[in-house]
Motif scaffolding. Structure first.
Motif, PDB file in Angstrom:
ATOM      1  N   ASP A  46       0.810  -1.222   0.000  1.00 19.50           N
ATOM      2  CA  ASP A  46       0.000   0.000   0.000  1.00 19.50           C
ATOM      3  C   ASP A  46       0.845   1.275   0.000  1.00 19.50           C
ATOM      4  OD1 ASP A  46       0.903  -0.406   2.572  1.00 19.50           O
ATOM      5  OD2 ASP A  46      -0.984   0.125   3.540  1.00 19.50           O
ATOM      6  N   ARG A  47       2.166   1.165   0.030  1.00 17.46           N
ATOM      7  CA  ARG A  47       3.046   2.334  -0.063  1.00 17.46           C
ATOM      8  C   ARG A  47       3.735   2.458  -1.421  1.00 17.46           C
ATOM      9  NH1 ARG A  47       6.300   2.341   5.627  1.00 17.46           N
ATOM     10  NH2 ARG A  47       4.490   2.341   7.001  1.00 17.46           N
ATOM     11  N   ILE A  48       3.550   1.484  -2.295  1.00 19.77           N
ATOM     12  CA  ILE A  48       4.117   1.558  -3.643  1.00 19.77           C
ATOM     13  C   ILE A  48       3.239   2.484  -4.473  1.00 19.77           C
ATOM     14  CG2 ILE A  48       4.709   0.275  -5.713  1.00 19.77           C
ATOM     15  CD1 ILE A  48       5.099  -2.185  -3.894  1.00 19.77           C
ATOM     16  N   ILE A  49       3.819   3.556  -5.013  1.00 22.95           N
ATOM     17  CA  ILE A  49       3.064   4.544  -5.774  1.00 22.95           C
ATOM     18  C   ILE A  49       2.789   4.040  -7.183  1.00 22.95           C
ATOM     19  CG2 ILE A  49       3.059   6.903  -6.665  1.00 22.95           C
ATOM     20  CD1 ILE A  49       5.018   7.546  -4.313  1.00 22.95           C
ATOM     21  N   ASP A  50       3.837   3.686  -7.906  1.00 20.89           N
ATOM     22  CA  ASP A  50       3.716   3.160  -9.257  1.00 20.89           C
ATOM     23  C   ASP A  50       4.943   2.311  -9.557  1.00 20.89           C
ATOM     24  OD1 ASP A  50       5.684   5.044  -9.607  1.00 20.89           O
ATOM     25  OD2 ASP A  50       4.579   6.280 -11.000  1.00 20.89           O
ATOM     26  N   GLY A  51       4.859   1.538 -10.638  1.00 18.14           N
ATOM     27  CA  GLY A  51       5.990   0.688 -10.972  1.00 18.14           C
ATOM     28  C   GLY A  51       5.838   0.025 -12.317  1.00 18.14           C
ATOM     29  N   HIS A  59       1.361 -11.165  -7.543  1.00 13.97           N
ATOM     30  CA  HIS A  59       2.710 -11.512  -7.987  1.00 13.97           C
ATOM     31  C   HIS A  59       3.408 -12.203  -6.830  1.00 13.97           C
ATOM     32  CE1 HIS A  59       2.434  -9.060 -11.602  1.00 13.97           C
ATOM     33  NE2 HIS A  59       1.922  -8.107 -10.861  1.00 13.97           N
ATOM     34  N   GLY A  60       4.019 -13.347  -7.092  1.00 12.73           N
ATOM     35  CA  GLY A  60       4.754 -14.047  -6.043  1.00 12.73           C
ATOM     36  C   GLY A  60       6.086 -13.377  -5.756  1.00 12.73           C
ATOM     37  N   ALA A  61       6.653 -12.729  -6.764  1.00 14.47           N
ATOM     38  CA  ALA A  61       7.938 -12.048  -6.611  1.00 14.47           C
ATOM     39  C   ALA A  61       8.004 -10.913  -7.625  1.00 14.47           C
ATOM     40  CB  ALA A  61       9.091 -13.022  -6.824  1.00 14.47           C
ATOM     41  N   ILE A  62       8.945  -9.997  -7.400  1.00 16.85           N
ATOM     42  CA  ILE A  62       9.192  -8.916  -8.345  1.00 16.85           C
ATOM     43  C   ILE A  62      10.471  -9.242  -9.095  1.00 16.85           C
ATOM     44  CG2 ILE A  62       9.697  -6.465  -8.616  1.00 16.85           C
ATOM     45  CD1 ILE A  62       8.142  -5.922  -6.079  1.00 16.85           C
ATOM     46  N   PHE A  63      10.383  -9.311 -10.421  1.00 19.05           N
ATOM     47  CA  PHE A  63      11.531  -9.552 -11.276  1.00 19.05           C
ATOM     48  C   PHE A  63      11.770  -8.331 -12.143  1.00 19.05           C
ATOM     49  CE2 PHE A  63      10.043 -13.830 -10.356  1.00 19.05           C
ATOM     50  CZ  PHE A  63      11.224 -14.484 -10.045  1.00 19.05           C
ATOM     51  N   CYS A  64      13.022  -8.074 -12.484  1.00 16.21           N
ATOM     52  CA  CYS A  64      13.360  -6.970 -13.379  1.00 16.21           C
ATOM     53  C   CYS A  64      12.797  -7.285 -14.769  1.00 16.21           C
ATOM     54  CB  CYS A  64      14.874  -6.798 -13.450  1.00 16.21           C
ATOM     55  SG  CYS A  64      15.402  -5.549 -14.631  1.00 16.21           S
ATOM     56  N   PRO A  65      12.069  -6.342 -15.390  1.00 18.04           N
ATOM     57  CA  PRO A  65      11.505  -6.617 -16.712  1.00 18.04           C
ATOM     58  C   PRO A  65      12.558  -6.689 -17.823  1.00 18.04           C
ATOM     59  CG  PRO A  65      11.050  -4.367 -16.068  1.00 18.04           C
ATOM     60  CD  PRO A  65      11.689  -5.036 -14.886  1.00 18.04           C
ATOM     61  N   ASN A  66      13.749  -6.152 -17.575  1.00 20.15           N
ATOM     62  CA  ASN A  66      14.793  -6.125 -18.600  1.00 20.15           C
ATOM     63  C   ASN A  66      15.704  -7.355 -18.533  1.00 20.15           C
ATOM     64  OD1 ASN A  66      16.291  -5.091 -20.717  1.00 20.15           O
ATOM     65  ND2 ASN A  66      17.571  -3.841 -19.398  1.00 20.15           N
ATOM     66  N   ARG A  70      15.797 -11.300  -9.822  1.00 22.57           N
ATOM     67  CA  ARG A  70      14.775 -11.254  -8.775  1.00 22.57           C
ATOM     68  C   ARG A  70      15.091 -10.099  -7.827  1.00 22.57           C
ATOM     69  NH1 ARG A  70      13.622 -14.878  -3.728  1.00 22.57           N
ATOM     70  NH2 ARG A  70      15.859 -14.816  -3.776  1.00 22.57           N
ATOM     71  N   ILE A  71      14.135  -9.183  -7.660  1.00 20.74           N
ATOM     72  CA  ILE A  71      14.320  -8.008  -6.815  1.00 20.74           C
ATOM     73  C   ILE A  71      13.742  -8.241  -5.421  1.00 20.74           C
ATOM     74  CG2 ILE A  71      13.871  -5.528  -6.607  1.00 20.74           C
ATOM     75  CD1 ILE A  71      15.573  -6.251  -9.047  1.00 20.74           C
ATOM     76  N   ALA A  72      12.554  -8.868  -5.344  1.00 24.23           N
ATOM     77  CA  ALA A  72      11.887  -9.058  -4.058  1.00 24.23           C
ATOM     78  C   ALA A  72      10.958 -10.262  -4.110  1.00 24.23           C
ATOM     79  CB  ALA A  72      11.096  -7.814  -3.698  1.00 24.23           C
ATOM     80  N   THR A  73      10.632 -10.788  -2.914  1.00 21.68           N
ATOM     81  CA  THR A  73       9.715 -11.906  -2.772  1.00 21.68           C
ATOM     82  C   THR A  73       8.536 -11.461  -1.917  1.00 21.68           C
ATOM     83  OG1 THR A  73      11.600 -13.410  -2.822  1.00 21.68           O
ATOM     84  CG2 THR A  73       9.522 -14.309  -2.047  1.00 21.68           C
ATOM     85  N   ARG A  74       7.348 -11.862  -2.302  1.00 18.19           N
ATOM     86  CA  ARG A  74       6.136 -11.453  -1.581  1.00 18.19           C
ATOM     87  C   ARG A  74       5.930 -12.328  -0.345  1.00 18.19           C
ATOM     88  NH1 ARG A  74       0.424 -10.227  -4.280  1.00 18.19           N
ATOM     89  NH2 ARG A  74      -0.848 -10.343  -2.431  1.00 18.19           N
ATOM     90  N   TYR A  75       5.464 -11.702   0.753  1.00 18.67           N
ATOM     91  CA  TYR A  75       5.137 -12.436   1.970  1.00 18.67           C
ATOM     92  C   TYR A  75       4.152 -11.623   2.799  1.00 18.67           C
ATOM     93  CZ  TYR A  75       8.051  -9.508   5.008  1.00 18.67           C
ATOM     94  OH  TYR A  75       8.575  -8.468   5.725  1.00 18.67           O
ATOM     95  N   ALA A  84       3.590  -7.600   1.891  1.00 16.69           N
ATOM     96  CA  ALA A  84       4.803  -6.822   1.644  1.00 16.69           C
ATOM     97  C   ALA A  84       5.731  -7.633   0.745  1.00 16.69           C
ATOM     98  CB  ALA A  84       5.497  -6.489   2.955  1.00 16.69           C
ATOM     99  N   TYR A  85       6.764  -6.970   0.260  1.00 16.22           N
ATOM    100  CA  TYR A  85       7.795  -7.610  -0.555  1.00 16.22           C
ATOM    101  C   TYR A  85       9.117  -7.509   0.186  1.00 16.22           C
ATOM    102  CZ  TYR A  85       4.483  -7.501  -4.422  1.00 16.22           C
ATOM    103  OH  TYR A  85       3.388  -7.689  -5.213  1.00 16.22           O
TER     104      TYR A  85
END
Length: 97
Positions: A46-51, A59-66, A70-75, A84-85
């Protein structure tokens, strides 16, 4: 690259905005509202503005689109049961906007 607004985002009083980028290829990941001066260990949804990801979907995890790093894992946090990630320490760079 398309930027998605987070529909779950709320303004947080006393926060500053951080730009999170991939450490390997410097690709933009997200803008985040950080509260306090402690370490940057996790990102609340709820604190992520945009991305670069649509944060309204699961999303189970955040991956770099380029580069696919792996940047972060959801929990779910134990204390307040918020989603949170958890960030991988060497996979991202942050800077104040």
């Amino acid at each position: 690259m398309k930027i998605f607004k987070n529909p779950n985002c709320r303004k947080v009083r006393g926060s500053h905005v951080l730009e999170v980028t991939c450490a390997r290829c410097k690709t933009f990941i997200a803008h985040y509202q950080k509260v306090g001066e402690s370490g940057f260990v996790k990102m609340y949804n709820d604190r992520i503005i945009d991305g670069c990801l649509d944060f309204s979907q699961y999303h189970g995890a955040i991956f770099c689109p380029n580069c696919g790093e792996r940047i972060a894992t959801r929990y779910m946090t134990k204390m307040d049961k918020k989603e949170a990630y958890r960030l991988v320490p060497s996979a991202f760079h942050k800077r104040k906007v």
